[in-house]
Scaffold this motif. Structure first.
Motif: not given
Length: 386
Positions: A67-72
Protein backbone atom coordinates in the motif's frame (compact mmCIF):
# COMPACT_ATOMS: atom_id res chain seq x y z
CA UNK A 1 -9.57 -35.21 -28.90
CA UNK A 2 -10.10 -35.81 -25.20
CA UNK A 3 -11.17 -32.74 -23.29
CA UNK A 4 -10.03 -32.37 -19.68
CA UNK A 5 -12.60 -32.79 -16.97
CA UNK A 6 -12.79 -30.50 -13.98
CA UNK A 7 -14.14 -31.54 -10.62
CA UNK A 8 -15.29 -28.45 -8.75
CA UNK A 9 -13.59 -27.55 -5.49
CA UNK A 10 -16.91 -26.05 -4.35
CA UNK A 11 -19.54 -28.27 -5.98
CA UNK A 12 -22.26 -27.18 -3.56
CA UNK A 13 -21.70 -23.45 -4.02
CA UNK A 14 -23.77 -21.50 -6.51
CA UNK A 15 -24.18 -17.82 -7.26
CA UNK A 16 -24.24 -15.67 -4.14
CA UNK A 17 -27.72 -14.96 -2.75
CA UNK A 18 -26.83 -11.26 -2.83
CA UNK A 19 -26.26 -11.36 -6.57
CA UNK A 20 -29.37 -13.48 -7.05
CA UNK A 21 -31.64 -11.09 -5.15
CA UNK A 22 -30.12 -8.01 -6.77
CA UNK A 23 -30.66 -9.52 -10.21
CA UNK A 24 -34.25 -10.39 -9.29
CA UNK A 25 -34.76 -6.82 -8.05
CA UNK A 26 -33.55 -5.49 -11.40
CA UNK A 27 -35.82 -7.84 -13.33
CA UNK A 28 -38.84 -6.88 -11.22
CA UNK A 29 -38.11 -3.18 -10.90
CA UNK A 30 -37.98 -3.67 -7.13
CA UNK A 31 -36.37 -1.39 -4.55
CA UNK A 32 -33.16 -3.19 -3.62
CA UNK A 33 -32.78 -3.41 0.17
CA UNK A 34 -31.05 -6.77 -0.26
CA UNK A 35 -27.40 -6.21 -1.16
CA UNK A 36 -25.36 -4.24 1.35
CA UNK A 37 -24.41 -1.11 -0.52
CA UNK A 38 -25.60 2.52 -0.35
CA UNK A 39 -27.64 4.15 -3.09
CA UNK A 40 -25.82 7.44 -2.50
CA UNK A 41 -22.32 8.49 -3.52
CA UNK A 42 -19.14 8.95 -1.49
CA UNK A 43 -18.37 12.37 -0.02
CA UNK A 44 -17.72 14.97 -2.71
CA UNK A 45 -14.28 15.71 -1.31
CA UNK A 46 -13.31 12.09 -1.92
CA UNK A 47 -14.59 11.87 -5.48
CA UNK A 48 -12.92 15.21 -6.23
CA UNK A 49 -9.65 13.80 -4.89
CA UNK A 50 -10.01 10.72 -7.09
CA UNK A 51 -10.60 12.87 -10.16
CA UNK A 52 -7.58 14.96 -9.28
CA UNK A 53 -5.28 11.96 -8.87
CA UNK A 54 -6.63 10.35 -12.03
CA UNK A 55 -5.15 13.38 -13.83
CA UNK A 56 -1.85 13.34 -11.93
CA UNK A 57 1.16 12.05 -13.89
CA UNK A 58 2.73 8.99 -12.27
CA UNK A 59 -0.41 7.94 -10.41
CA UNK A 60 -1.42 5.23 -12.88
CA UNK A 61 1.29 2.65 -12.25
CA UNK A 62 1.60 -0.02 -9.58
CA UNK A 63 1.52 1.17 -6.01
CA UNK A 64 3.89 -0.51 -3.54
CA UNK A 65 2.69 -4.01 -2.71
CA UNK A 66 1.75 -3.25 0.95
CA UNK A 67 0.00 0.00 0.00
CA UNK A 68 1.06 3.62 -0.42
CA UNK A 69 3.31 4.62 2.51
CA UNK A 70 1.31 7.82 3.03
CA UNK A 71 -1.97 5.92 3.25
CA UNK A 72 -0.55 3.33 5.64
CA UNK A 73 0.82 6.09 7.86
CA UNK A 74 -2.60 7.73 8.00
CA UNK A 75 -4.29 4.39 8.76
CA UNK A 76 -1.88 4.06 11.66
CA UNK A 77 -2.78 7.52 12.97
CA UNK A 78 -6.50 6.88 12.56
CA UNK A 79 -6.25 3.59 14.43
CA UNK A 80 -4.47 5.19 17.37
CA UNK A 81 -6.97 8.07 17.45
CA UNK A 82 -10.03 5.85 17.19
CA UNK A 83 -9.08 3.12 19.64
CA UNK A 84 -6.61 4.74 22.01
CA UNK A 85 -3.93 2.17 21.24
CA UNK A 86 -0.32 2.48 20.24
CA UNK A 87 -0.14 3.33 16.56
CA UNK A 88 0.53 0.19 14.51
CA UNK A 89 3.74 0.31 12.53
CA UNK A 90 2.84 1.31 8.96
CA UNK A 91 5.81 -0.58 7.53
CA UNK A 92 5.34 -3.88 9.31
CA UNK A 93 1.74 -4.09 10.58
CA UNK A 94 -0.59 -2.58 7.95
CA UNK A 95 -1.40 -3.96 4.51
CA UNK A 96 -3.76 -2.28 2.04
CA UNK A 97 -5.87 -4.86 0.21
CA UNK A 98 -8.46 -5.10 -2.53
CA UNK A 99 -11.33 -4.75 -0.11
CA UNK A 100 -11.69 -6.56 3.18
CA UNK A 101 -12.72 -9.59 1.11
CA UNK A 102 -9.21 -10.00 -0.27
CA UNK A 103 -7.74 -9.39 3.17
CA UNK A 104 -9.91 -12.15 4.61
CA UNK A 105 -8.95 -14.57 1.87
CA UNK A 106 -5.26 -13.71 2.22
CA UNK A 107 -5.38 -14.35 5.97
CA UNK A 108 -7.05 -17.72 5.51
CA UNK A 109 -4.63 -18.70 2.74
CA UNK A 110 -1.68 -17.70 4.93
CA UNK A 111 -2.83 -19.42 8.09
CA UNK A 112 -5.04 -22.41 7.30
CA UNK A 113 -3.53 -25.70 6.22
CA UNK A 114 -5.31 -28.89 5.12
CA UNK A 115 -7.15 -30.43 8.04
CA UNK A 116 -7.02 -27.29 10.20
CA UNK A 117 -10.28 -26.33 11.87
CA UNK A 118 -11.67 -22.80 11.76
CA UNK A 119 -14.47 -21.81 14.13
CA UNK A 120 -17.20 -19.77 12.44
CA UNK A 121 -20.00 -18.13 14.42
CA UNK A 122 -23.27 -18.45 12.51
CA UNK A 123 -25.08 -16.72 10.95
CA UNK A 124 -22.06 -15.52 9.00
CA UNK A 125 -21.18 -13.77 5.77
CA UNK A 126 -21.34 -16.40 3.04
CA UNK A 127 -17.69 -15.97 2.01
CA UNK A 128 -16.30 -17.45 5.23
CA UNK A 129 -17.04 -21.14 4.74
CA UNK A 130 -16.02 -21.49 1.07
CA UNK A 131 -12.80 -19.52 1.62
CA UNK A 132 -11.86 -21.86 4.48
CA UNK A 133 -12.63 -24.95 2.42
CA UNK A 134 -10.54 -23.71 -0.51
CA UNK A 135 -7.51 -23.85 1.79
CA UNK A 136 -8.32 -27.43 2.79
CA UNK A 137 -9.60 -26.24 6.15
CA UNK A 138 -12.65 -27.50 8.02
CA UNK A 139 -15.25 -24.94 9.09
CA UNK A 140 -16.62 -25.68 12.56
CA UNK A 141 -19.91 -23.84 12.92
CA UNK A 142 -21.13 -22.55 16.27
CA UNK A 143 -24.60 -20.96 16.27
CA UNK A 144 -25.16 -17.54 17.79
CA UNK A 145 -28.13 -17.38 20.15
CA UNK A 146 -31.30 -15.61 19.06
CA UNK A 147 -32.54 -12.95 19.49
CA UNK A 148 -29.37 -11.01 20.38
CA UNK A 149 -26.97 -13.05 18.21
CA UNK A 150 -24.16 -12.88 20.77
CA UNK A 151 -21.76 -15.81 21.29
CA UNK A 152 -22.42 -18.52 23.83
CA UNK A 153 -18.81 -18.86 24.94
CA UNK A 154 -19.42 -22.26 26.52
CA UNK A 155 -20.47 -23.57 23.12
CA UNK A 156 -17.44 -21.93 21.54
CA UNK A 157 -15.20 -23.56 24.15
CA UNK A 158 -16.73 -26.94 23.38
CA UNK A 159 -15.89 -26.45 19.69
CA UNK A 160 -12.19 -25.81 20.30
CA UNK A 161 -9.98 -28.82 19.60
CA UNK A 162 -6.25 -29.48 19.15
CA UNK A 163 -6.83 -28.87 15.42
CA UNK A 164 -8.36 -25.40 15.89
CA UNK A 165 -6.23 -22.99 13.88
CA UNK A 166 -8.38 -19.86 13.84
CA UNK A 167 -11.59 -18.37 15.15
CA UNK A 168 -13.47 -15.79 13.11
CA UNK A 169 -15.44 -13.01 14.80
CA UNK A 170 -17.43 -10.19 13.22
CA UNK A 171 -18.51 -7.07 15.10
CA UNK A 172 -20.66 -5.15 14.34
CA UNK A 173 -22.18 -8.30 12.97
CA UNK A 174 -23.49 -8.97 9.49
CA UNK A 175 -26.38 -9.84 9.24
CA UNK A 176 -27.73 -9.20 12.76
CA UNK A 177 -26.06 -5.94 13.80
CA UNK A 178 -24.95 -7.46 17.12
CA UNK A 179 -22.00 -5.74 18.83
CA UNK A 180 -19.39 -7.53 20.93
CA UNK A 181 -18.59 -6.12 24.38
CA UNK A 182 -15.44 -6.01 26.51
CA UNK A 183 -16.79 -9.04 28.36
CA UNK A 184 -17.02 -10.92 25.06
CA UNK A 185 -13.44 -10.08 24.13
CA UNK A 186 -12.23 -11.08 27.59
CA UNK A 187 -14.08 -14.39 27.31
CA UNK A 188 -12.54 -15.02 23.89
CA UNK A 189 -9.06 -14.22 25.18
CA UNK A 190 -9.51 -16.61 28.12
CA UNK A 191 -10.58 -19.41 25.78
CA UNK A 192 -7.64 -18.92 23.45
CA UNK A 193 -4.95 -18.34 26.09
CA UNK A 194 -3.97 -22.04 26.35
CA UNK A 195 -4.15 -22.57 22.57
CA UNK A 196 -2.10 -21.62 19.53
CA UNK A 197 -5.15 -20.45 17.60
CA UNK A 198 -5.34 -17.13 15.80
CA UNK A 199 -8.22 -14.62 15.63
CA UNK A 200 -9.57 -13.06 12.46
CA UNK A 201 -11.71 -10.05 13.43
CA UNK A 202 -13.92 -8.70 10.66
CA UNK A 203 -14.59 -5.09 11.73
CA UNK A 204 -15.73 -3.52 8.48
CA UNK A 205 -18.76 -1.89 10.15
CA UNK A 206 -16.60 -0.43 12.95
CA UNK A 207 -18.03 3.10 12.57
CA UNK A 208 -21.67 1.98 12.66
CA UNK A 209 -22.44 1.44 16.35
CA UNK A 210 -25.50 3.11 17.85
CA UNK A 211 -27.27 4.24 21.01
CA UNK A 212 -24.13 5.54 22.71
CA UNK A 213 -22.26 2.24 22.52
CA UNK A 214 -18.65 2.08 21.38
CA UNK A 215 -17.15 -0.43 18.99
CA UNK A 216 -14.69 -2.64 20.84
CA UNK A 217 -11.86 -3.70 18.56
CA UNK A 218 -9.63 -6.71 18.98
CA UNK A 219 -6.81 -4.15 18.68
CA UNK A 220 -7.81 -2.82 22.11
CA UNK A 221 -7.27 -6.19 23.78
CA UNK A 222 -3.50 -6.86 23.98
CA UNK A 223 -3.80 -10.64 24.28
CA UNK A 224 -6.07 -10.89 21.26
CA UNK A 225 -4.17 -8.28 19.25
CA UNK A 226 -1.01 -10.36 19.64
CA UNK A 227 -2.66 -13.25 17.78
CA UNK A 228 -5.13 -11.25 15.71
CA UNK A 229 -5.77 -10.13 12.16
CA UNK A 230 -8.12 -7.11 12.15
CA UNK A 231 -9.86 -6.21 8.90
CA UNK A 232 -11.40 -2.87 7.93
CA UNK A 233 -13.04 -1.44 4.82
CA UNK A 234 -12.78 2.00 3.22
CA UNK A 235 -15.65 0.92 0.98
CA UNK A 236 -18.01 0.65 3.95
CA UNK A 237 -16.71 3.74 5.74
CA UNK A 238 -16.78 6.06 2.72
CA UNK A 239 -19.93 4.75 0.93
CA UNK A 240 -17.73 3.43 -1.87
CA UNK A 241 -18.11 -0.35 -1.91
CA UNK A 242 -17.25 -0.46 -5.61
CA UNK A 243 -13.79 0.93 -4.94
CA UNK A 244 -12.80 -2.30 -3.19
CA UNK A 245 -10.17 -0.95 -0.81
CA UNK A 246 -9.63 -2.34 2.67
CA UNK A 247 -6.78 -3.18 4.96
CA UNK A 248 -5.46 -5.68 7.45
CA UNK A 249 -3.70 -4.82 10.72
CA UNK A 250 -1.69 -7.57 12.39
CA UNK A 251 1.59 -8.03 14.31
CA UNK A 252 4.72 -8.02 12.16
CA UNK A 253 5.17 -11.79 11.87
CA UNK A 254 1.51 -12.26 10.94
CA UNK A 255 1.56 -9.33 8.52
CA UNK A 256 4.58 -10.83 6.77
CA UNK A 257 2.57 -13.99 6.08
CA UNK A 258 -0.45 -12.04 4.84
CA UNK A 259 1.80 -10.14 2.45
CA UNK A 260 3.32 -13.36 1.11
CA UNK A 261 -0.17 -14.25 -0.14
CA UNK A 262 -1.29 -10.72 -1.01
CA UNK A 263 1.63 -10.16 -3.39
CA UNK A 264 0.58 -13.13 -5.50
CA UNK A 265 -3.17 -12.65 -5.11
CA UNK A 266 -3.63 -8.96 -5.91
CA UNK A 267 -0.13 -7.48 -5.51
CA UNK A 268 -1.26 -3.86 -5.40
CA UNK A 269 -4.45 -1.86 -5.04
CA UNK A 270 -5.51 0.94 -7.40
CA UNK A 271 -2.96 3.74 -7.11
CA UNK A 272 -5.15 6.84 -7.70
CA UNK A 273 -7.76 5.42 -5.33
CA UNK A 274 -5.20 5.06 -2.56
CA UNK A 275 -4.00 8.62 -3.13
CA UNK A 276 -7.57 9.91 -2.91
CA UNK A 277 -8.25 8.05 0.34
CA UNK A 278 -5.03 9.38 1.81
CA UNK A 279 -6.16 12.93 1.00
CA UNK A 280 -9.34 12.60 3.05
CA UNK A 281 -8.31 10.22 5.83
CA UNK A 282 -6.49 12.89 7.83
CA UNK A 283 -9.86 14.54 8.49
CA UNK A 284 -11.73 12.47 11.08
CA UNK A 285 -15.02 14.34 10.70
CA UNK A 286 -16.51 11.90 8.21
CA UNK A 287 -16.00 8.62 10.01
CA UNK A 288 -16.70 10.15 13.42
CA UNK A 289 -20.09 11.30 12.12
CA UNK A 290 -21.10 7.87 10.82
CA UNK A 291 -22.73 6.52 14.01
CA UNK A 292 -25.20 9.41 14.04
CA UNK A 293 -25.68 9.27 10.27
CA UNK A 294 -26.62 5.59 10.26
CA UNK A 295 -28.57 5.68 13.52
CA UNK A 296 -30.83 8.27 11.92
CA UNK A 297 -31.43 5.92 9.01
CA UNK A 298 -32.03 2.95 11.30
CA UNK A 299 -34.51 4.93 13.39
CA UNK A 300 -36.29 6.33 10.34
CA UNK A 301 -36.63 2.87 8.83
CA UNK A 302 -37.86 1.48 12.15
CA UNK A 303 -40.48 4.20 12.45
CA UNK A 304 -41.65 3.68 8.87
CA UNK A 305 -41.90 -0.08 9.39
CA UNK A 306 -44.26 0.34 12.35
CA UNK A 307 -47.08 0.60 9.85
CA UNK A 308 -46.23 -2.82 8.39
CA UNK A 309 -46.72 -6.29 9.81
CA UNK A 310 -42.99 -7.00 10.06
CA UNK A 311 -41.50 -7.47 13.53
CA UNK A 312 -38.10 -5.77 13.71
CA UNK A 313 -35.31 -7.17 15.87
CA UNK A 314 -32.86 -4.85 17.67
CA UNK A 315 -30.03 -3.52 15.48
CA UNK A 316 -27.29 -2.03 17.67
CA UNK A 317 -24.76 -1.79 14.82
CA UNK A 318 -23.99 -2.21 11.09
CA UNK A 319 -26.45 -0.98 8.45
CA UNK A 320 -28.68 -4.04 8.50
CA UNK A 321 -32.08 -4.70 10.01
CA UNK A 322 -33.52 -8.17 10.63
CA UNK A 323 -37.25 -8.70 10.63
CA UNK A 324 -39.72 -11.52 11.28
CA UNK A 325 -42.47 -11.93 8.71
CA UNK A 326 -44.72 -14.55 10.36
CA UNK A 327 -47.66 -12.15 10.66
CA UNK A 328 -47.63 -11.90 6.86
CA UNK A 329 -46.71 -15.43 5.78
CA UNK A 330 -46.67 -17.77 8.80
CA UNK A 331 -46.05 -20.96 6.83
CA UNK A 332 -43.60 -19.74 4.21
CA UNK A 333 -39.87 -20.47 4.19
CA UNK A 334 -37.62 -17.43 4.07
CA UNK A 335 -36.31 -17.97 0.53
CA UNK A 336 -39.81 -18.29 -0.92
CA UNK A 337 -40.96 -15.26 1.04
CA UNK A 338 -37.98 -13.14 -0.06
CA UNK A 339 -38.59 -13.99 -3.72
CA UNK A 340 -42.31 -13.33 -3.45
CA UNK A 341 -41.70 -10.04 -1.64
CA UNK A 342 -39.45 -8.93 -4.48
CA UNK A 343 -41.83 -10.00 -7.20
CA UNK A 344 -45.16 -8.98 -5.65
CA UNK A 345 -44.34 -6.09 -3.31
CA UNK A 346 -41.39 -4.71 -5.24
CA UNK A 347 -38.92 -4.73 -2.34
CA UNK A 348 -35.87 -7.02 -2.39
CA UNK A 349 -34.48 -8.50 0.83
CA UNK A 350 -32.08 -11.32 1.73
CA UNK A 351 -33.39 -14.50 3.39
CA UNK A 352 -31.55 -15.15 6.64
CA UNK A 353 -30.98 -18.82 5.80
CA UNK A 354 -28.36 -17.67 3.28
CA UNK A 355 -26.07 -16.92 6.23
CA UNK A 356 -26.15 -20.52 7.52
CA UNK A 357 -24.11 -23.30 5.94
CA UNK A 358 -27.04 -25.71 6.29
CA UNK A 359 -29.79 -23.26 5.36
CA UNK A 360 -31.19 -22.91 8.87
CA UNK A 361 -34.45 -20.99 8.60
CA UNK A 362 -35.52 -18.83 11.56
CA UNK A 363 -38.22 -17.02 9.63
CA UNK A 364 -36.14 -13.86 9.24
CA UNK A 365 -35.15 -11.58 6.38
CA UNK A 366 -32.48 -8.89 6.23
CA UNK A 367 -33.03 -5.33 5.08
CA UNK A 368 -30.20 -2.92 4.28
CA UNK A 369 -31.00 0.63 5.43
CA UNK A 370 -27.92 2.26 3.87
CA UNK A 371 -30.22 4.04 1.46
CA UNK A 372 -31.47 7.54 0.80
CA UNK A 373 -34.35 8.54 3.04
CA UNK A 374 -36.66 8.71 0.03
CA UNK A 375 -35.69 5.14 -0.88
CA UNK A 376 -36.56 3.92 2.62
CA UNK A 377 -39.87 5.80 2.53
CA UNK A 378 -40.77 4.33 -0.85
CA UNK A 379 -39.90 0.81 0.29
CA UNK A 380 -41.92 1.14 3.48
CA UNK A 381 -44.92 2.40 1.50
CA UNK A 382 -44.81 -0.72 -0.65
CA UNK A 383 -44.45 -2.95 2.42
CA UNK A 384 -47.44 -1.32 4.09
CA UNK A 385 -49.57 -2.48 1.22
CA UNK A 386 -48.83 -6.18 1.72
Amino acid sequence: MVLPSLASKLPDVGTSIFSVMSQLATECGAINLAQGFPDYDPPQVLTDALARHAQTPGHHQYAPMPGLPRLRALISEKTALTYGVSAPNPDTEITVTSGATEALYAVLAAVVRPGDEVIVLEPAYDLYGPAIRLQGGVPVYVPLALPDFLPDWERVAAAISPRTRLIMVNSPHNPSGAVLTDDDLNALADLLAPTEAFVLSDEVYEHMVFDGQQHRSVLQHPELAARGFVLSSFGKTYHATGWKVGYCIAPPLLTAEVRRVHQFLTFAVSTPTQHALADVLANADHYQSLPGFYQQKRDLFGELMRATRFELLPSPGSYFQLARYQAIAPNEDDVTFARRLTQEAGVAVVPMSAFYHDGTDHGLVRFCFAKKDETLRAAAERLRNL
